[in-house]
Design a protein around this motif. Structure first.
Motif, mmCIF file in Angstrom:
data_model
loop_
_atom_site.group_PDB
_atom_site.id
_atom_site.type_symbol
_atom_site.label_atom_id
_atom_site.label_comp_id
_atom_site.label_asym_id
_atom_site.label_seq_id
_atom_site.Cartn_x
_atom_site.Cartn_y
_atom_site.Cartn_z
ATOM 1 N N GLY A 237 0.817 -1.212 0.000
ATOM 2 C CA GLY A 237 0.000 0.000 0.000
ATOM 3 C C GLY A 237 0.843 1.250 0.000
ATOM 4 N N LEU A 238 1.920 1.260 0.792
ATOM 5 C CA LEU A 238 2.813 2.415 0.868
ATOM 6 C C LEU A 238 3.445 2.736 -0.488
ATOM 7 N N GLN A 239 4.029 1.733 -1.128
ATOM 8 C CA GLN A 239 4.715 1.973 -2.397
ATOM 9 C C GLN A 239 3.723 2.253 -3.533
ATOM 10 N N ALA A 240 2.555 1.604 -3.471
ATOM 11 C CA ALA A 240 1.528 1.915 -4.463
ATOM 12 C C ALA A 240 1.081 3.361 -4.334
ATOM 13 N N GLY A 241 0.929 3.824 -3.090
ATOM 14 C CA GLY A 241 0.567 5.223 -2.879
ATOM 15 C C GLY A 241 1.625 6.173 -3.393
ATOM 16 N N ALA A 242 2.914 5.802 -3.235
ATOM 17 C CA ALA A 242 3.986 6.653 -3.736
ATOM 18 C C ALA A 242 3.919 6.790 -5.259
ATOM 19 N N ILE A 243 3.628 5.684 -5.939
ATOM 20 C CA ILE A 243 3.501 5.740 -7.402
ATOM 21 C C ILE A 243 2.282 6.560 -7.800
ATOM 22 N N ILE A 244 1.164 6.318 -7.131
ATOM 23 C CA ILE A 244 -0.059 7.072 -7.426
ATOM 24 C C ILE A 244 0.179 8.569 -7.214
ATOM 25 N N GLY A 245 0.827 8.915 -6.099
ATOM 26 C CA GLY A 245 1.100 10.323 -5.826
ATOM 27 C C GLY A 245 1.977 10.953 -6.872
ATOM 28 N N ALA A 246 3.044 10.251 -7.270
ATOM 29 C CA ALA A 246 3.964 10.798 -8.263
ATOM 30 C C ALA A 246 3.279 10.981 -9.614
ATOM 31 N N LEU A 247 2.419 10.019 -9.984
ATOM 32 C CA LEU A 247 1.743 10.109 -11.275
ATOM 33 C C LEU A 247 0.626 11.152 -11.256
ATOM 34 N N ALA A 248 -0.016 11.335 -10.084
ATOM 35 C CA ALA A 248 -1.177 12.222 -10.021
ATOM 36 C C ALA A 248 -0.797 13.689 -9.908
ATOM 37 N N ALA A 249 0.327 13.987 -9.258
ATOM 38 C CA ALA A 249 0.653 15.377 -8.929
ATOM 39 C C ALA A 249 0.715 16.269 -10.159
ATOM 40 N N GLY A 250 1.491 15.863 -11.154
ATOM 41 C CA GLY A 250 1.633 16.685 -12.351
ATOM 42 C C GLY A 250 0.330 16.850 -13.099
ATOM 43 N N ARG A 251 -0.460 15.771 -13.150
ATOM 44 C CA ARG A 251 -1.740 15.828 -13.859
ATOM 45 C C ARG A 251 -2.732 16.757 -13.145
ATOM 46 N N ILE A 252 -2.760 16.698 -11.802
ATOM 47 C CA ILE A 252 -3.654 17.583 -11.054
ATOM 48 C C ILE A 252 -3.208 19.031 -11.197
ATOM 49 N N PHE A 253 -1.895 19.246 -11.176
ATOM 50 C CA PHE A 253 -1.360 20.602 -11.335
ATOM 51 C C PHE A 253 -1.782 21.189 -12.675
ATOM 52 N N ALA A 254 -1.726 20.379 -13.722
ATOM 53 C CA ALA A 254 -2.146 20.847 -15.050
ATOM 54 C C ALA A 254 -3.653 21.060 -15.106
ATOM 55 N N ALA A 255 -4.420 20.140 -14.489
ATOM 56 C CA ALA A 255 -5.881 20.230 -14.529
ATOM 57 C C ALA A 255 -6.410 21.438 -13.766
#
Length: 519
Positions: free
Chosen positions: A179-197
């Protein structure tokens, strides 16, 4: 049509896996609820997977945004180092203290307090407008580091009542690391997309992890039962004061070592002083009836190799990631490196995290049938072999990926195994602080490695123009240290008794007594 690179494929598959990890393991927990006597423990694991997903998001979300945070605060890129340093300093100090308080008064209470502090700091991060304000908020956000040790203690406590505390904790630890490492990947992938959105609105973007942490508070409040602390405990305040001072001096000294703008004599004054204070702490604790940390426990053959392995693991897990990123990003024209751009470097790190997840899953699955001691030795050996492979094989991307795969699987197994092993080796009433200290020693190992690696790599910078071997030699030194640390840990773990970390007869008797009282 251009075919995707192997790293992109691996990371893309990893992101899909990460995104479905929570749902898949929720189904696994449901099946366990139906088919196992560990129903309550399994339900607890399900809630904690959600908590660790958020913990991973906190660790991965901000990294892609650092360049924008630098612009927002009007600071220099090098100032970002202070963020990590401040959070490491706070976490290394507060984690053992909070874990001990959890052992004394209830782990859920402290988990809720740590979550409130983390949520408040995360909201503060979103609205901080100055470097000083952001730095304080960022440091206070480090309270989330105590979540995992407290979760391990809670799972162990629930499982102990059913005579399966040790085995339940091992399986839980693997799932929590997933769960921890999956969250790290999700966070890294989501941050840039949310920033753009959000139209590059940084404040709104930084509110997302704050919302997630706030939601986790209610998950813990309504989904997690309290542990049963032993009565008549007292808080060894002076012990904690001495420990805090020692850790503060040591971690500060190591942090200053990697900051060339500061005078070097600071490190060589603070580091010996910190070690001396920790020696005083050990002597003081040996004279206490109810010490802050029972150092006698750490003399046990099933405990000292675990804590030493945590320190050695921190060298590679926390210290070697930045050198890896700079190596693969170096232009091959200087004689080494792969010349990857920022996106490709992110994909490489993402691929590594996928293999860490795989290692945690393998540990969780095989812990049912293989002795924990064997799994620890194999994990440490894989970590050492993976980095040793970098020495002859580092010229192409496939070679780097293979090396990372081996090291990542070993790292994931150790990340899952060590807190559970420490909890199993500790006497009742000390499971929280024992598992927490694996995090503290890992942090100190990572801080030490970051400082040493920074000095080693900087020593070769001036030689690049005339002789690239010196600079490449710096990376060789980094890989050699990581490889040596993993292999040394594998050797030390042979000193652990073969029967260590198994469900004990004491647990069975306590479970039977509990059942008779219920009847």
């Amino acid at each position: 049509m251009v075919s995707p690179s192997p790293v992109v494929c691996v990371t893309w598959c990893g992101s899909i896996f990460a995104g479905s990890a929570a749902a898949s393991y929720a189904r696994w927990v449901t099946r366990t609820l139906r088919n196992s006597a560990l129903g309550i423990t399994a339900a607890l694991i399900g809630w904690f997977i959600l908590v660790e997903l958020v913990s991973g998001i906190l660790q991965g979300y901000y990294v892609p945004l650092f360049s924008d945070i630098v612009i927002h605060l009007g600071i220099h890129d090098s100032d970002v180092n202070w963020f990590e340093a401040a959070q490491l300093l706070l976490s290394s100090i507060v984690v053992p203290v909070l874990a001990k308080i959890g052992d004394m008064f209830g782990h859920k209470k402290v988990l809720l307090i740590a979550t409130v502090l983390t949520a408040g700091a995360t909201w503060w991060v979103a609205f901080a407008g100055t470097f000083e304000s952001f730095l304080i908020a960022w440091a206070l956000q480090g309270f989330y580091v105590v979540w995992l040790p407290l979760e391990i203690a809670l799972v162990f406590e629930r499982g102990r009542r059913q005579a399966r505390g040790t085995s339940a904790t091992r399986r839980a630890a693997g799932l929590l690391i997933v769960g921890l490492q999956a969250g790290a990947i999700i966070g890294a992938l989501a941050a840039g997309r949310i920033f753009a959105a959000t139209g590059e609105n940084l404040t709104v973007t930084l509110m997302i992890p704050a919302i997630a942490v706030t939601a986790v508070f209610f998950v813990i409040l309504f989904g997690v039962p309290e542990s049963e602390p032993l009565p008549d405990r007292r808080l060894d305040a002076w012990g904690f004061v001495i420990l805090t001072l020692g850790l503060l001096l040591v971690t500060t000294a190591l942090t200053f070592l990697r900051m060339p703008d500061l005078p070097s004599w600071l490190t060589w004054v603070l580091l010996p002083l910190g070690i001396a204070v920790l020696v005083v702490f050990v002597r003081f604790e040996l004279s206490q009836d109810d010490p802050a940390i029972d150092v006698r426990v750490f003399r046990r053959p099933e405990m000292w190799p675990i804590q030493t392995t945590a320190f050695l693991l921190g060298i590679s897990v926390l210290g070697a990631q930045a050198p890896l990123s700079t190596f693969v990003g170096t232009d091959p024209a200087v004689g080494y490196g792969l010349g990857l751009d920022a996106t490709e470097r992110s994909n490489v790190i993402g691929a590594y995290l996928v293999f860490v997840i795989l290692g945690a899953i393998i540990f969780s699955v095989t812990s049912r049938s293989l002795p924990p001691r064997v799994l620890l030795i194999v994990g440490a050996a894989l970590l050492g072999v993976g980095y040793a492979l970098f020495l002859p094989f580092h010229d192409t991307l496939p070679q780097v990926i293979v090396n990372m795969a081996v090291a990542g699987v070993g790292s994931g197994a150790l990340l899952a195994a060590l807190p559970a092993a420490a909890a199993a080796a500790a006497p009742r009433g000390q499971t929280g602080v024992a598992s927490a200290l694996t995090n503290t020693t890992k942090t100190i190992g990572g801080t030490f490695a970051s400082a040493v690696f920074g000095v080693v790599l900087a020593a070769g910078v001036g030689a690049v123009a005339s002789d690239t071997a010196a600079s490449l030699g710096g990376y060789m030194a980094v890989w050699s240290i990581c490889a040596g640390g993993g292999l040394l840990a594998a050797v030390l773990l042979f000193f652990v008794p073969k029967v260590a970390f198994a469900d004990t007869e004491t647990e069975e008797l306590e479970a039977a007594a509990g059942e008779s009282q219920i009847v």
